[in-house]
Design a protein around this motif. Structure first.
Motif, PDB file in Angstrom:
ATOM      1  N   HIS A 179      30.286  -6.752 -40.091  1.00 11.30           N
ATOM      2  CA  HIS A 179      30.215  -7.798 -41.109  1.00 11.30           C
ATOM      3  C   HIS A 179      31.174  -7.546 -42.277  1.00 11.30           C
ATOM      4  CE1 HIS A 179      27.580  -4.627 -42.588  1.00 11.30           C
ATOM      5  NE2 HIS A 179      27.766  -5.122 -43.798  1.00 11.30           N
ATOM      6  N   LEU A 180      31.744  -6.352 -42.357  1.00 11.85           N
ATOM      7  CA  LEU A 180      32.683  -6.036 -43.435  1.00 11.85           C
ATOM      8  C   LEU A 180      34.070  -6.556 -43.071  1.00 11.85           C
ATOM      9  CD1 LEU A 180      31.600  -2.360 -44.190  1.00 11.85           C
ATOM     10  CD2 LEU A 180      31.011  -4.425 -45.476  1.00 11.85           C
ATOM     11  N   THR A 181      34.564  -7.502 -43.831  1.00 12.46           N
ATOM     12  CA  THR A 181      35.842  -8.125 -43.504  1.00 12.46           C
ATOM     13  C   THR A 181      37.036  -7.231 -43.819  1.00 12.46           C
ATOM     14  OG1 THR A 181      35.900  -9.205 -45.661  1.00 12.46           O
ATOM     15  CG2 THR A 181      34.919 -10.445 -43.830  1.00 12.46           C
ATOM     16  N   VAL A 182      36.819  -6.113 -44.493  1.00 13.19           N
ATOM     17  CA  VAL A 182      37.927  -5.208 -44.817  1.00 13.19           C
ATOM     18  C   VAL A 182      38.220  -4.230 -43.674  1.00 13.19           C
ATOM     19  CG1 VAL A 182      37.562  -5.366 -47.303  1.00 13.19           C
ATOM     20  CG2 VAL A 182      36.429  -3.550 -46.007  1.00 13.19           C
ATOM     21  N   ILE A 183      37.412  -4.253 -42.615  1.00 17.53           N
ATOM     22  CA  ILE A 183      37.626  -3.367 -41.473  1.00 17.53           C
ATOM     23  C   ILE A 183      38.068  -4.209 -40.280  1.00 17.53           C
ATOM     24  CG2 ILE A 183      36.612  -1.681 -39.903  1.00 17.53           C
ATOM     25  CD1 ILE A 183      34.542  -1.062 -42.070  1.00 17.53           C
ATOM     26  N   ASP A 184      39.206  -3.858 -39.684  1.00 16.92           N
ATOM     27  CA  ASP A 184      39.739  -4.573 -38.525  1.00 16.92           C
ATOM     28  C   ASP A 184      39.408  -3.777 -37.265  1.00 16.92           C
ATOM     29  OD1 ASP A 184      41.095  -6.057 -36.685  1.00 16.92           O
ATOM     30  OD2 ASP A 184      43.057  -5.848 -37.635  1.00 16.92           O
ATOM     31  N   PHE A 185      38.203  -3.966 -36.743  1.00 18.56           N
ATOM     32  CA  PHE A 185      37.763  -3.210 -35.573  1.00 18.56           C
ATOM     33  C   PHE A 185      38.573  -3.541 -34.328  1.00 18.56           C
ATOM     34  CE2 PHE A 185      34.037  -2.503 -38.219  1.00 18.56           C
ATOM     35  CZ  PHE A 185      33.845  -1.150 -38.010  1.00 18.56           C
ATOM     36  N   GLY A 186      39.204  -4.691 -34.264  1.00 19.19           N
ATOM     37  CA  GLY A 186      40.013  -5.053 -33.114  1.00 19.19           C
ATOM     38  C   GLY A 186      41.198  -4.137 -32.904  1.00 19.19           C
ATOM     39  N   GLU A 187      41.609  -3.455 -33.939  1.00 16.96           N
ATOM     40  CA  GLU A 187      42.748  -2.540 -33.853  1.00 16.96           C
ATOM     41  C   GLU A 187      42.316  -1.093 -33.601  1.00 16.96           C
ATOM     42  OE1 GLU A 187      45.959  -3.374 -33.858  1.00 16.96           O
ATOM     43  OE2 GLU A 187      45.361  -5.471 -33.959  1.00 16.96           O
ATOM     44  N   THR A 188      41.056  -0.872 -33.273  1.00 18.78           N
ATOM     45  CA  THR A 188      40.546   0.485 -33.063  1.00 18.78           C
ATOM     46  C   THR A 188      41.224   1.149 -31.868  1.00 18.78           C
ATOM     47  OG1 THR A 188      38.405  -0.168 -33.963  1.00 18.78           O
ATOM     48  CG2 THR A 188      38.457   1.848 -32.660  1.00 18.78           C
ATOM     49  N   THR A 189      41.650   2.386 -32.080  1.00 12.26           N
ATOM     50  CA  THR A 189      42.240   3.192 -31.011  1.00 12.26           C
ATOM     51  C   THR A 189      41.584   4.568 -31.004  1.00 12.26           C
ATOM     52  OG1 THR A 189      44.004   3.991 -32.465  1.00 12.26           O
ATOM     53  CG2 THR A 189      44.503   2.051 -31.120  1.00 12.26           C
ATOM     54  N   LEU A 190      41.684   5.246 -29.855  1.00 10.17           N
ATOM     55  CA  LEU A 190      41.198   6.621 -29.717  1.00 10.17           C
ATOM     56  C   LEU A 190      42.371   7.524 -29.370  1.00 10.17           C
ATOM     57  CD1 LEU A 190      37.977   6.343 -27.512  1.00 10.17           C
ATOM     58  CD2 LEU A 190      38.132   6.549 -29.985  1.00 10.17           C
ATOM     59  N   SER A 191      42.295   8.765 -29.817  1.00 11.54           N
ATOM     60  CA  SER A 191      43.271   9.769 -29.404  1.00 11.54           C
ATOM     61  C   SER A 191      42.605  11.130 -29.419  1.00 11.54           C
ATOM     62  CB  SER A 191      44.481   9.781 -30.334  1.00 11.54           C
ATOM     63  OG  SER A 191      44.114  10.224 -31.619  1.00 11.54           O
ATOM     64  N   GLU A 192      43.136  12.035 -28.611  1.00 12.05           N
ATOM     65  CA  GLU A 192      42.677  13.422 -28.679  1.00 12.05           C
ATOM     66  C   GLU A 192      43.181  14.018 -29.981  1.00 12.05           C
ATOM     67  OE1 GLU A 192      43.052  16.076 -25.284  1.00 12.05           O
ATOM     68  OE2 GLU A 192      43.615  14.315 -24.102  1.00 12.05           O
ATOM     69  N   GLU A 193      42.418  14.937 -30.534  1.00 12.79           N
ATOM     70  CA  GLU A 193      42.748  15.537 -31.823  1.00 12.79           C
ATOM     71  C   GLU A 193      44.168  16.113 -31.855  1.00 12.79           C
ATOM     72  OE1 GLU A 193      40.584  18.508 -34.958  1.00 12.79           O
ATOM     73  OE2 GLU A 193      40.347  18.936 -32.834  1.00 12.79           O
ATOM     74  N   ASP A 194      44.566  16.786 -30.802  1.00 11.96           N
ATOM     75  CA  ASP A 194      45.881  17.424 -30.787  1.00 11.96           C
ATOM     76  C   ASP A 194      46.982  16.534 -30.222  1.00 11.96           C
ATOM     77  OD1 ASP A 194      44.837  19.713 -31.939  1.00 11.96           O
ATOM     78  OD2 ASP A 194      44.398  20.636 -29.998  1.00 11.96           O
ATOM     79  N   HIS A 195      46.648  15.293 -29.885  1.00 16.86           N
ATOM     80  CA  HIS A 195      47.628  14.354 -29.328  1.00 16.86           C
ATOM     81  C   HIS A 195      47.462  12.987 -29.998  1.00 16.86           C
ATOM     82  CE1 HIS A 195      48.660  17.269 -26.262  1.00 16.86           C
ATOM     83  NE2 HIS A 195      47.362  17.445 -26.068  1.00 16.86           N
ATOM     84  N   GLN A 196      47.510  12.957 -31.313  1.00 16.94           N
ATOM     85  CA  GLN A 196      47.226  11.726 -32.038  1.00 16.94           C
ATOM     86  C   GLN A 196      48.300  10.650 -31.861  1.00 16.94           C
ATOM     87  OE1 GLN A 196      45.680  12.262 -36.006  1.00 16.94           O
ATOM     88  NE2 GLN A 196      44.818  14.242 -35.432  1.00 16.94           N
ATOM     89  N   SER A 197      49.462  11.026 -31.360  1.00 19.42           N
ATOM     90  CA  SER A 197      50.492  10.015 -31.119  1.00 19.42           C
ATOM     91  C   SER A 197      50.232   9.249 -29.820  1.00 19.42           C
ATOM     92  CB  SER A 197      51.877  10.657 -31.062  1.00 19.42           C
ATOM     93  OG  SER A 197      51.940  11.581 -30.000  1.00 19.42           O
ATOM     94  N   ARG A 198      49.332   9.749 -28.967  1.00 22.15           N
ATOM     95  CA  ARG A 198      48.945   9.065 -27.722  1.00 22.15           C
ATOM     96  C   ARG A 198      47.610   8.379 -27.954  1.00 22.15           C
ATOM     97  NH1 ARG A 198      49.176  13.631 -23.460  1.00 22.15           N
ATOM     98  NH2 ARG A 198      50.184  14.987 -24.945  1.00 22.15           N
TER      99      ARG A 198
END
Length: 83
Positions: A33-52
């Motif tokens: 419900h918070l319009t300041v958060i764009d959940f559609g752009e959520t991504t996951l990455s491994e801690e040591d591979h944040q560029s992937r």
């Protein structure tokens, strides 16, 4: 020119992509419900591979203000459900 948007990187102690995805879903469901958060752009990455990064949701616009909540690259039509 619009001002830059900011990204909050939120590290976790979770050790599997399924658990991290479940947490992202819970955050989206509880804070959606918070319009300041764009959940559609959520991504996951491994801690040591944040560029992937792996995109979680399709986020294609639907009728009105809604966006597709199905997994990225899902089969079939876009929808609000997660199946």
């Amino acid at each position: 020119m619009s001002p830059p948007r900011w990204v909050i990187h939120l590290p976790t102690t979770l050790t599997s992509p399924d658990a991290a995805t479940a947490l992202a879903v819970a955050l989206r469901d509880s804070l959606g419900h918070l319009t300041v958060i764009d959940f559609g752009e959520t991504t996951l990455s491994e801690e040591d591979h944040q560029s992937r990064r792996t995109r979680l949701w399709c986020d294609t616009p639907l009728d009105g203000p809604d966006r597709c909540r199905r997994p990225d690259a899902h089969p079939g039509p876009c929808a609000l459900d997660r199946s």
